[in-house]
Scaffold this motif. Structure first.
Motif, PDB file in Angstrom:
ATOM      1  N   LEU A  27      14.992  -4.279  -3.123  1.00 45.12           N
ATOM      2  CA  LEU A  27      15.034  -2.525  -3.705  1.00 45.12           C
ATOM      3  C   LEU A  27      13.758  -2.039  -3.868  1.00 45.12           C
ATOM      4  O   LEU A  27      13.766  -1.369  -4.030  1.00 45.12           O
ATOM      5  CB  LEU A  27      16.585  -2.488  -3.947  1.00 45.12           C
ATOM      6  N   LYS A  28      13.636  -3.268  -4.587  1.00 46.10           N
ATOM      7  CA  LYS A  28      11.820  -2.898  -5.218  1.00 46.10           C
ATOM      8  C   LYS A  28      10.607  -2.966  -4.352  1.00 46.10           C
ATOM      9  O   LYS A  28      10.042  -2.869  -4.201  1.00 46.10           O
ATOM     10  CB  LYS A  28      11.499  -4.528  -6.628  1.00 46.10           C
ATOM     11  N   ASP A  29      11.467  -4.085  -3.634  1.00 46.44           N
ATOM     12  CA  ASP A  29      10.185  -4.506  -2.242  1.00 46.44           C
ATOM     13  C   ASP A  29      10.448  -3.612  -1.755  1.00 46.44           C
ATOM     14  O   ASP A  29       9.200  -2.900  -1.055  1.00 46.44           O
ATOM     15  CB  ASP A  29      10.698  -5.848  -1.672  1.00 46.44           C
ATOM     16  N   VAL A  30      11.125  -2.765  -1.050  1.00 46.29           N
ATOM     17  CA  VAL A  30      10.972  -1.018  -0.110  1.00 46.29           C
ATOM     18  C   VAL A  30      10.558  -0.461  -1.489  1.00 46.29           C
ATOM     19  O   VAL A  30       9.998   0.366  -0.544  1.00 46.29           O
ATOM     20  CB  VAL A  30      13.124  -1.254   0.046  1.00 46.29           C
ATOM     21  N   ILE A  31      10.800   0.340  -2.690  1.00 45.56           N
ATOM     22  CA  ILE A  31      10.434   0.836  -3.338  1.00 45.56           C
ATOM     23  C   ILE A  31       8.835   0.725  -2.729  1.00 45.56           C
ATOM     24  O   ILE A  31       7.798   1.063  -3.052  1.00 45.56           O
ATOM     25  CB  ILE A  31      11.052   1.045  -4.319  1.00 45.56           C
ATOM     26  N   GLU A  32       8.336  -0.071  -3.734  1.00 44.26           N
ATOM     27  CA  GLU A  32       6.804  -0.667  -3.941  1.00 44.26           C
ATOM     28  C   GLU A  32       6.841  -1.173  -2.320  1.00 44.26           C
ATOM     29  O   GLU A  32       5.153  -0.251  -2.472  1.00 44.26           O
ATOM     30  CB  GLU A  32       6.731  -2.302  -4.141  1.00 44.26           C
ATOM     31  N   ARG A  33       6.746  -1.129  -0.981  1.00 47.54           N
ATOM     32  CA  ARG A  33       6.497  -1.347  -0.067  1.00 47.54           C
ATOM     33  C   ARG A  33       5.886  -0.092   0.653  1.00 47.54           C
ATOM     34  O   ARG A  33       5.114   0.507   1.351  1.00 47.54           O
ATOM     35  CB  ARG A  33       7.424  -1.790   0.953  1.00 47.54           C
ATOM     36  N   ASN A  34       6.801   0.953   0.923  1.00 46.04           N
ATOM     37  CA  ASN A  34       6.888   2.273   1.056  1.00 46.04           C
ATOM     38  C   ASN A  34       6.678   3.341   0.242  1.00 46.04           C
ATOM     39  O   ASN A  34       6.591   4.626   0.375  1.00 46.04           O
ATOM     40  CB  ASN A  34       8.296   2.573   1.443  1.00 46.04           C
ATOM     41  N   LYS A  35       6.474   2.631  -1.160  1.00 47.68           N
ATOM     42  CA  LYS A  35       5.675   3.800  -2.391  1.00 47.68           C
ATOM     43  C   LYS A  35       6.347   4.713  -3.009  1.00 47.68           C
ATOM     44  O   LYS A  35       6.193   6.690  -2.709  1.00 47.68           O
ATOM     45  CB  LYS A  35       4.424   4.239  -1.773  1.00 47.68           C
TER      46      LYS A  35
END
Length: 417
Positions: free
Chosen positions: A196-204
């Protein structure tokens, strides 16, 4: 403990030295790096490749931070090539390097290089295979352990293995853990702090709460038809939150791009066309789904359906949800139009299968329900019902193949019965 991933190893072997960039994609922690840096590297060495002709770079490692610079990475690889013999370049988590497409296309101009890369996000990889690699990208999709792979290293009988797989899924790291608490904590931790952290950070993503709740909604409704409008209405009515259709659609796409979820389109079997509304969503790994819900919603029917969907995708099939329109009579005897559902319409080249998944077929009423949609399909492709348990395949009076889940999962050619 090493799990054999022979299916994927064979796919790499078949593509060796084919002049294309081999792109290994899949959800993070599903075994891409181990496949490439251990299993495939060992194969290369055993088949005569010198170890110093294998160039390995894990771009997600802090020790290789400087190599995330595309020019530095290209020069490093170029300087590592000392002769005209074939070199094998293995790049892990290539999305950590900006402009990686340019680096890979530049390396392709060198005749003595065979390139393999891994990545955990389809937006950076699958779409770019077509647009950036100019037809020279060759994608290999990796999944968490299939049940057969999991069972091959499981210390116990089938029933215990099946219960554990339904609960904790198939991420390879789990086979090293000895107790349920370790497994549960691992899954909960990596879902929040990795996926989830990866999705949030990657897509701002700004509103973190929204996508977190969306994940919970999708996890609670695996195998159920849904759409952004329905989800938006749920947020408005039950949570007094405004979550627009467009934002929901974007967030679902982000989750799919990270390989956390997959969508199954609805296909009108008689009309031979796709229906855009009310798609079904499945989790790539059920352990992650269950952990997200704190292991509360353990509906065996929906979990079985998700496992069958994943197994079909692992075997390389295209999988849709089927719809069959029929005319029937209502309780007043009036002729009405109804839609019956076929769990999966499975295609591969010119072959097609229709599959129903049923946890319980003990009652005549349940059998009638499961068979009705299959009986109304107007073609002669094979129709299969997968039931819970170890039942060996047999054909009923309608010619439908009935098989137990154990046979379906452990026999790689089970659909050919």
């Amino acid at each position: 403990m090493e799990v054999k991933r022979d299916t994927y190893l064979q796919q790499l072997i078949q593509r060796k030295d084919n002049g294309m960039i081999k792109v290994i994609t899949g959800i993070r922690r599903c075994g891409k790096s181990f496949l490439l840096f251990h299993i495939y590297k060992r194969y290369l060495i055993e088949n005569g490749v010198d170890a110093d002709h294998i160039i390995e770079i894990a771009l997600d490692g802090i020790e290789n931070e400087e190599l995330r610079d595309p020019k530095v990475c290209f020069q490093y690889i170029k300087d590592s090539i000392k002769d005209q013999k074939k070199y094998y370049v293995l790049l892990d988590e290539v999305q950590f390097m900006p402009r990686f497409e340019e680096v890979l296309n530049s390396l392709l101009r060198m005749n003595n290089i065979d390139i393999y890369v891994t990545g955990s996000n389809s937006k950076f990889l699958s779409s770019d295979i077509v647009t950036e690699f100019r037809g020279r990208g060759d994608e290999i999709r990796i999944y968490p352990l299939s049940f057969a792979e999991f069972y091959s290293v499981y210390d116990g009988d089938y029933d215990d293995a099946w219960d554990e797989y339904m609960t904790y899924g198939g991420l390879p790291q789990l086979v090293e853990f000895q107790n349920e608490r370790q497994k549960a904590e691992y899954l909960k931790n990596i879902f929040t702090n990795v996926y989830l952290k990866d999705v949030i950070e990657r897509n701002k993503i700004q509103n973190v709460d929204e996508i977190g709740i969306l994940v919970d909604v999708l996890a609670s409704s695996i195998g159920a038809p849904t759409n952004p409008s329905k989800i938006s209405n749920t947020f408005t009515s039950e949570r007094q939150m405004t979550y627009t259709n467009k934002t929901i659609s974007n967030h679902i796409e982000y989750l799919a791009e990270a390989f956390l979820i997959a969508k199954a389109n609805r296909y009108d079997i008689k009309g031979r066309k796709y229906i855009g509304a009310n798609l079904k969503y499945y989790f790539t790994d059920l352990g992650l789904r269950n952990a997200r819900l704190n292991f509360r919603q353990q509906e065996p029917t929906h979990i079985m359906e998700n496992i069958v969907y994943n197994e079909l995708k692992i075997r390389g099939y295209n999988v849709d949800v089927g719809i069959v329109d029929i005319f029937d009579k209502d309780k007043n005897g009036k002729r009405v139009r109804k839609q019956l559902e076929v769990d999966f319409v499975v295609n591969q080249v010119n072959q097609r299968y229709y599959i129903q998944v049923a946890y319980d077929m003990s009652s005549e009423e349940k059998q009638t329900q499961e068979f009705k949609s299959l009986r109304n399909i107007p073609d002669s492709f094979k129709k299969i019902v997968i039931v819970n348990g170890s039942k060996k395949p047999w054909r009923n009076d309608d010619g439908f193949v009935i098989m137990g889940m154990k046979y379906f999962l452990l026999e790689s050619e089970s659909l050919e019965y």
